[in-house]
Design a protein around this motif. Structure first.
Motif, mmCIF file in Angstrom:
data_model
loop_
_atom_site.group_PDB
_atom_site.id
_atom_site.type_symbol
_atom_site.label_atom_id
_atom_site.label_comp_id
_atom_site.label_asym_id
_atom_site.label_seq_id
_atom_site.Cartn_x
_atom_site.Cartn_y
_atom_site.Cartn_z
ATOM 1 N N ARG A 43 15.874 82.082 10.549
ATOM 2 C CA ARG A 43 15.946 83.547 10.655
ATOM 3 C C ARG A 43 15.626 84.021 12.073
ATOM 4 O O ARG A 43 15.130 85.130 12.264
ATOM 5 C CB ARG A 43 14.929 84.166 9.686
ATOM 6 C CG ARG A 43 15.136 83.802 8.226
ATOM 7 C CD ARG A 43 16.232 84.597 7.597
ATOM 8 N NE ARG A 43 15.825 85.982 7.400
ATOM 9 C CZ ARG A 43 16.646 86.962 7.051
ATOM 10 N NH1 ARG A 43 17.940 86.716 6.880
ATOM 11 N NH2 ARG A 43 16.194 88.195 6.888
ATOM 12 N N GLU B 20 14.246 86.067 1.824
ATOM 13 C CA GLU B 20 14.481 86.407 3.228
ATOM 14 C C GLU B 20 14.835 87.884 3.405
ATOM 15 O O GLU B 20 14.744 88.417 4.508
ATOM 16 C CB GLU B 20 15.577 85.526 3.813
ATOM 17 C CG GLU B 20 16.951 85.700 3.170
ATOM 18 C CD GLU B 20 17.986 84.770 3.756
ATOM 19 O OE1 GLU B 20 19.184 85.122 3.697
ATOM 20 O OE2 GLU B 20 17.613 83.689 4.260
ATOM 21 N N GLY C 212 10.850 83.850 5.250
ATOM 22 C CA GLY C 212 11.619 84.396 6.365
ATOM 23 C C GLY C 212 11.874 85.883 6.240
ATOM 24 O O GLY C 212 12.841 86.392 6.802
#
Length: 517
Positions: free
Chosen positions: A14, A197, A223
């Motif tokens: 990321r 994420e 992330g």
């Protein structure tokens, strides 16, 4: 398992996405990934060696989250200090952990002279905004001036952090958490509480607390994006949710109550939030009902845990907040065992009791602490035959749902903070007019419970409620200070000479189905 695995994965997968937001400052995972090895190298350059303890006393910030990983990268042991404790309590923590260096932000720079009085501290680092005050090292300057180092993180059962929690002996106990504890808890959090994420998470619980630290590490592993509030404030929370489109929050029930009853509540768009985890103390039913009505887009998930188990142990998913046809209500349950955790209700010998029978919650799993720092007897009392005995009394139904009914340990939970009565009793006892006292938790609609002191005065001495309260303010943190005091000629004693606190509590809890609010 290594703490830094969370960071290296976030940077790898990321790197160009937003990692942290603090005030108007944003950093990507790539930026965080460059700063952490430099900070770690700076700590080592100051003479800190693997295993040395690094204290931090600061409000929530993007720097605080970096320091979690910088300390681990350098194989140091982080010791977060409670921002709500009085100076003597944090002095005790620094001394007990034998911290070699301390990090402070702007809010705690004025305390530095007191914190260092009589303590051989090698360095104090300023991780606030702007230039470092005289005599302190600048966090940003250290990062700018130091080349990065390779990751030398510890692993598995090696010590990663010491988190101090209130003690029944009058002093806080340092809970030793390992790399395995933190990473196991993070995987559990992702699986149980839906971190991904895409999660934009707002930190409102203090990062010194496992309710703040544990999700910070889990979110890094996923992330996602950290939105940091210095500390909880309803308007700051409203503004952060609206501005940054926060989709995940964690609050203690007191915070939820403050928000839904705030006069500015309707001025903000809070519909971006998908999930809200709550815990640290039971949510009063009227507060939860009001939150569900006023925040219809939010899904509430209850979490139960403790510092000794790296937080999450039991959870109650959103769907069980509603009565289901043909099923007993689960709304008052703490929930069921989280992934990777064994949960039992046991008797005094540690034997599991039949379903529906009251006993003590005992848990087992990779999240459970190594033990208490420099307290082998307390460790042996808590960890028995591989099980952590929590001190919470409960029963489990036939479907595996845990219902908490009382606390075996003599602890009060007020506003989500654990308060041990012995600590408060020590403060009350130190008043010159006090002969004896007992401290109990009594129902409080705003805070869940409030601290109440029952006091016996010495013969011929006079003291008023205000005298006792004002005296305690000089000894312990404000949230631990009794909110009310009653005076009596004697305390009820058992045949063994122990104060019968159940007798003292009974008038306050009469008519309630459980002795926690």
């Amino acid at each position: 398992m290594q703490m830094t695995q969370a960071l290296t994965r976030a940077v790898q997968t990321r790197r160009n996405h937003t990692a942290t937001i603090f005030a108007h400052r944003k950093r990507t995972w790539a930026e965080v990934g460059q700063r952490v090895p430099r900070a770690a190298a700076a700590f080592r350059a100051l003479g800190l060696a693997p295993g040395d303890r690094l204290g931090i006393l600061a409000l929530n910030s993007d720097n605080y989250i970096e320091i979690f990983f910088a300390a681990a990268w350098a194989n140091l042991v982080l010791v977060p200090l409670n921002t709500r404790w009085a100076v003597p309590e944090n002095i005790y923590t620094l001394d007990d952990a034998q911290c070699k260096a301390l990090i402070v932000d702007d809010a705690f720079v004025p305390q530095v002279p007191q914190l260092l009085a009589g303590h051989a501290m090698a360095h104090v680092i300023h991780a606030g905004e702007g230039a470092a005050p005289a005599g302190l090292l600048g966090y940003e300057a250290l990062i700018a001036d130091t080349p990065p180092m390779a990751d030398e993180c510890g692993r598995d059962d090696e010590l990663c952090g010491i988190y101090y929690t209130g003690g029944t002996t009058g002093h806080p106990k340092g809970v030793m958490l390992s790399h395995k504890n933190f990473i196991s808890a993070s995987v559990n959090w992702i699986a149980t509480l839906h971190f991904s994420e895409d999660t934009v998470y707002m930190h409102s619980a203090g990062l010194f607390h496992l309710a703040g630290c544990s999700p910070a590490i889990a979110l890094t592993l996923a992330g996602g994006t950290h939105v940091c509030l210095p500390k909880f404030d309803a308007v700051l929370a409203f503004d952060a949710i609206q501005t940054h489109r926060v989709n995940y929050c964690l609050f203690v029930p007191t915070m939820v109550n403050m928000m839904v009853n705030h006069p500015d509540f309707s001025r903000y768009d809070l519909t971006s939030v998908r999930y809200c985890e709550y815990g640290a103390s039971p949510m009063p039913v009227p507060v939860l009902a009001a939150a569900m009505e006023k925040l219809p887009t939010w899904e509430f998930i209850q979490g139960y845990g403790m510092t000794e188990s790296a937080a999450l142990t039991v959870s109650l998913p959103w769907r069980y907040h509603f009565d289901q046809e043909g099923m007993p209500s689960k709304r008052l349950a703490a929930g069921r065992a989280a992934y990777g955790m064994d949960v039992r209700i046991v008797d005094e010998e540690g034997t599991e009791v039949p379903r529906g029978t009251h006993g003590e919650i005992a848990v087992r799993g990779a999240q459970v602490m190594i033990g208490y720092w420099r307290k082998p007897e307390a460790t042996a009392a808590a960890l028995r035959n591989g099980w952590l005995h929590t001190g919470d009394a409960a029963y489990m139904d036939e479907d595996g749902f845990v219902f908490i009914v009382d606390r075996v340990k003599d602890m009060i939970i007020s506003g989500g903070e654990n308060i041990y009565s012995r600590e408060v009793e020590n403060a009350v006892h130190s008043h010159p007019a006090v002969r004896d006292c007992a401290v109990i938790g009594i129902p409080n609609e705003a805070w869940g419970e409030s601290v109440h002191a029952v006091v016996v005065l010495k013969e011929g001495q006079i003291a008023a409620e205000k005298d006792i309260i004002d005296h305690c303010r000089t000894k312990i943190a404000g949230y631990k200070v009794p909110r009310s005091v009653t005076f009596t000629d004697s305390l009820p004693l058992s045949g063994a000479g122990k104060i019968m606190k159940n007798v003292l509590r009974e008038p306050f809890w009469k008519g309630r189905t459980r002795a926690v609010n």
